[in-house]
Every structure is written in C-alpha cells, then in structure tokens.
Motif scaffolding. Sequence first.
Motif, PDB file in Angstrom:
ATOM      1  N   PRO A 141       1.729   9.121   1.209  1.00 31.70           N
ATOM      2  CA  PRO A 141       1.141   9.600  -0.054  1.00 31.70           C
ATOM      3  C   PRO A 141       1.488   8.670  -1.207  1.00 31.70           C
ATOM      4  CG  PRO A 141       3.105  10.847   0.422  1.00 31.70           C
ATOM      5  CD  PRO A 141       2.979   9.828   1.518  1.00 31.70           C
ATOM      6  N   VAL A 142       0.875   7.499  -1.235  1.00 28.53           N
ATOM      7  CA  VAL A 142       1.226   6.512  -2.256  1.00 28.53           C
ATOM      8  C   VAL A 142       0.086   6.314  -3.250  1.00 28.53           C
ATOM      9  CG1 VAL A 142       2.813   5.266  -0.760  1.00 28.53           C
ATOM     10  CG2 VAL A 142       0.409   4.626  -0.780  1.00 28.53           C
ATOM     11  N   TYR A 143       0.447   5.864  -4.447  1.00 26.04           N
ATOM     12  CA  TYR A 143      -0.545   5.525  -5.468  1.00 26.04           C
ATOM     13  C   TYR A 143      -0.762   4.021  -5.443  1.00 26.04           C
ATOM     14  CZ  TYR A 143       0.334  10.214  -7.184  1.00 26.04           C
ATOM     15  OH  TYR A 143       0.469  11.567  -7.283  1.00 26.04           O
TER      16      TYR A 143
ATOM     17  N   MET B   8       0.312   1.636  -8.383  1.00 32.38           N
ATOM     18  CA  MET B   8       1.688   1.579  -8.881  1.00 32.38           C
ATOM     19  C   MET B   8       2.468   0.525  -8.110  1.00 32.38           C
ATOM     20  SD  MET B   8       2.671   5.580  -9.229  1.00 32.38           S
ATOM     21  CE  MET B   8       3.620   5.836 -10.699  1.00 32.38           C
TER      22      MET B   8
ATOM     23  N   TYR C  36       6.650   3.628  -8.348  1.00 32.71           N
ATOM     24  CA  TYR C  36       6.263   4.773  -7.528  1.00 32.71           C
ATOM     25  C   TYR C  36       7.493   5.581  -7.108  1.00 32.71           C
ATOM     26  CZ  TYR C  36       4.915   7.317  -3.306  1.00 32.71           C
ATOM     27  OH  TYR C  36       4.738   8.288  -2.368  1.00 32.71           O
TER      28      TYR C  36
ATOM     29  N   GLN D 196       9.918   6.951   0.189  1.00 35.12           N
ATOM     30  CA  GLN D 196       9.592   8.121  -0.616  1.00 35.12           C
ATOM     31  C   GLN D 196      10.221   9.391  -0.035  1.00 35.12           C
ATOM     32  OE1 GLN D 196       7.581  11.643  -0.125  1.00 35.12           O
ATOM     33  NE2 GLN D 196       6.712  10.021   1.097  1.00 35.12           N
TER      34      GLN D 196
END
Lengths: 258, 319
Positions: free
Chosen positions: B84-86, B89, B94, B145
């Motif tokens: 679930p990364v942006y 960013m 992040y 994360q």
Amino acid sequence: MRSVYAVYRKEMGHYFVSPVAYVVVAVFLIVAGVFFRLYTGLAIQQSMEMAMEGMGSNTDVPGEVLNAFFGLLSTLILFLAPMLTMGVYAEERKRGTMELLMTSPITELEIVVGKFLASLTLFAIMLLPTALYVSYMCFHSEPRPPWAVILTGYLGAMLLGASLLAIGSFISSLTESQLIAVVLSFGVILILWVLDFAVRGSDSVAGQVFQYISVIHHYDDFTHGVIDTSSLIYYVSVPILFLFLTVRSIDSIRWRRA
Amino acid sequence: MIEVEDLTKAYGPVTAVDHVSFTVNPGEILGFLGPNGAGKTTTMRILTGYIPATSGTARISGFDVFEDSLEVRRHIGYLPEVPPVYPDMTVSSYLDFVLRIKNIPADKRRARLDDALEKTALGDKRNELIKRLSRGYKQRVGLAQALVHDPDVIILDEPTVGLDPKQIIEVRHLIKGLAGVHTIILSTHILPEVSMTCDRVVIINKGKVAAIDTPQNLTAQLKGGQKVHVDVAAPEKPLTDLLSKIPGAKQVEVSAHPGGHLTAIVESAPGQDIRSQIAAKIVESGWPLYELRGASLSLEDIFLQLTTDDAAHAAQPSN
C-alpha cells in the motif's frame, strides 16, 4: 488531532506533486484573469459611453466588475471543484492504500477531516491570487468600493467551495474510478446548481424548497455584501452532512465484498 | 498472542472462511499455507480489523479485533497482497507518514525510520520516489511499512510474491530475523517457504483448516507417497515390468520423453526409499540412465492427501 494533521500533511504533499492540481489551479487563474480584464474593460467602456451621451457618469464601475467577477468565480468553482476532489478517495481505493489507512490506529472521521481540510486549503490557495486582481482595481478606483463586499464575496466563494468539495469527496469515496467520480460529481453539482434557475419566479412551497436546496442561490447574497444567516447555515450544514456521509461510506467499504 | 476461535466470514452464499480456529504464541512465525482463494487473505483482513467477521472471535494481544479495533491496529503491522504505497512519495517521507498515522511520537520517528530502512536494506533508496522503484524494492517498502512502528504482531500477505530468487532469500532472512521480538503471521502458497521460515503451519483449503502442525511433523506425516522420477532409454514394456517388480514399488507410470527416451514415475510405499534399487536394476539391464530423482511433494499432493480422507468420508453418507 495528530492523525488529522498526518493525513492533511500527506494530502497537501500529494497535491503539490500532482499535475492535476497544478493544471486546475493554472486554468482557474488564467480564465479568471482573462475574464477580470474583460469585465473591467467592458464596464469602463460602458460608463464612458454613457458619460459621452450626456447621461452622467454614475455607473458604479468597480461594483459592476466585482459583481460579474464573483459570478464568474462561482461558475469556475462549479467546473473545477470536482477535479480537485475526484481522486481523494477513488485513488486510495484503487491503489490499495485505503487498506493501510483503515488498518492503522486512525478513525474514519480523522481521515475524512484531514482530507477535507487539505482540499479546502488548496482551494484557498487557488482563490488567493485573484485577490490581487481585485485589490489592484480597488486601489485604482475612485471612490473605493467597500471592502466588506469583497470580503463577503470571498467568504461566499470559500463557503461555496467547501460545499462542493465535500460533495465531490463523498462521491469520490463511492468508487474506485476517478473518471466516474468527476463525472458524477459534476452532474450532481450541476443539478444542485440549476435547481435555482428551474424554479425562479415560482412562489409555490416546492419552489421555495428547491430554491433553498440550490447550492448557488445562497451565494448571490454574499456577492452583494450581505451575510444572510439562513445562507450561512446552509453552507455550514452541507459540508458537515457530506463529510458525515463520507465517513459512513468509507466505513461501509469494510462490509462490502472485495 | 493471537487467538482465533471459530472465525467465519460469509459473502452471501459463499463462505470464504469457515470456522477457523488457531492460536499463535508470542515470538512465533506462523505460516498460512493454501492455494489461491483458500481464505488466507480474508482471514488476515479480519485479524487486521480491515473487515469484520460474520461470526467467531479473534483476539490480538488480548484485544478483540472487532470490539477494540483501534487498540488492535495499534499493535499490528500489516503488508497486504499489494504493497500500500503512494507512488508520488519518497521512501522516507512515506515511512514518516506511516509512523505518523501509527501514532508514533515525534522524538522516536527518526530512529524507527532509520531502523526500518536498515532492516529492509533500503538505505540508499530513502530519497527515491516510490514510483521509480522496481517491483522488488516496492515490496521491501511494503515490508518496511509493516515493521516501521515496531508492532508486536506483523501480518504479511504473500510477502515474497513478485520477487526474484535472490530477493526471496533476503526477505525470508529478514522475516526470520524478526521472529522472537515480533509475532508473525505470513501467508504463502509456496511450500518450501513455509518449511524454511515458519515455526508452525496452518494449512487452509476452501476456508477450512486442514492441518496445524510444525513443518517437520507435517512432512513426516505426509511421507506417505514418495515418488521417484526416472529418465531412461529403454523399451516401454520391459521397463514397466522391471520397475513393477521392485519390492516397495506401488505404482508405475511410463510416458514418452521428448528426448526419445522414457520417463517413469514410480510411487513407493510409505517410508520406503527405493531409489537405490531402481538405479541398480536399470544399470543391471544395461539401459542408459539419464536422470533419477525423488520428486518433492507438491502443494497439490499435500492437499490431495489432507483432503482425500475428508472427501471420502463426506461422500459415503450421501451415497
């Protein structure tokens, strides 16, 4: 509160690297600038013609320009607000990052408020440079137009923006597709818009109700320097209602399949 | 640490998770093994508080995943199937955002961030935009994360999927290194992954738990049908006869090999290694032997074994 700020911060960062935000803001400022120049030229020309025909120069040039300009702002906001909010939730859902937010110790309300405040900030940033146009005109006109009209005009634009952004965010939370979000938001906002024109002049109860629901009806007062309590209540209630609906909508993702 | 009891998730008529119960002890790595669509992801999503269960309970660190969802979410790190990364960013911004929404106080964020970058070997990519990273690096950002806020429980949904063999080994090392301090649940459909990393395995199929045990015990228990692959240049009939006569050979299947020779699959009785006998017999008869290897049990074999009994039981009463 700290979580709200975390979401807000991330959203702002996202806006400032997103080409969509830049394009929307640029288009807004260019169109607003061109029309402002146009309105000013037109109003001056009109007043000079009237003076030459010996009717006396009692046209309120700045007043006319402001009136026309705030009218234009509302139309531009109608077109552009859905573009600022289309990705707010749709993109998170599509990328799977919604799963990160929803499995973190942060409530749906914190997510929704953080995102809404960010979109409102961007909206304010977009609106801000137009104050330059208006101030420039005011400093060069004699007598100066009342500042109150300008301030209430901008207050109206912010309130209108807040309502449209809240509606757009809610619709964005319903889908994974930004395209669907923007088209649907635009349609819904347009209907809320034209309700006012549709029932104009009607005195029936239904007509009055529709007029009250119309998102633009309440804006006119502000552009004339009037802050009507019922309009203020309207513009505060609509965002709250739609933010609440967004919270419910996000929560419902948990109960759906997929 | 984690107690799952009678957990059921139904999507309308489809039961994705069917009365699943298991426990995970503190510091343990539990493997969730099953084919795609077995209910692994659904179970993990219930544990992380992403979706509610239809019935049954799950507790993490004593907190119910539904009743005290926020408290549970404070104690877990979760890597979903898709990291679930942006994309817009950088890696460090992040992870900083993740630390913030996990409520980690400002004075601890820096150290946690550096620690996570080091553990996942992302140090030199910290200022890189995530969208510029390769699949393997994105997966590592996903892992970072999940562990950046130092949670008690780490839930990893197919952490090695999409990685190249070298990266897979690195990630497995990383996960093994996390055990002890963290309690870990990971899902996979790759059998060797489980035996290499996990202390215990839950085998799940069609939403039901088929077996819970240590990898060693499961393998021992499943030694039932050992298979041997033989590649040999020989006439078909005599080869079949020869192999069938070997004591311990239960079943012989011979098929043509593209190279012009034959491939025979010999299934032996449980616990018997007949590879040496096969080799001796073939050499004795003078046929050129190209290959002889014990076929490792595939996931399908395990499922067949674990589910055949159930299927037979289920079939009998209805007939």
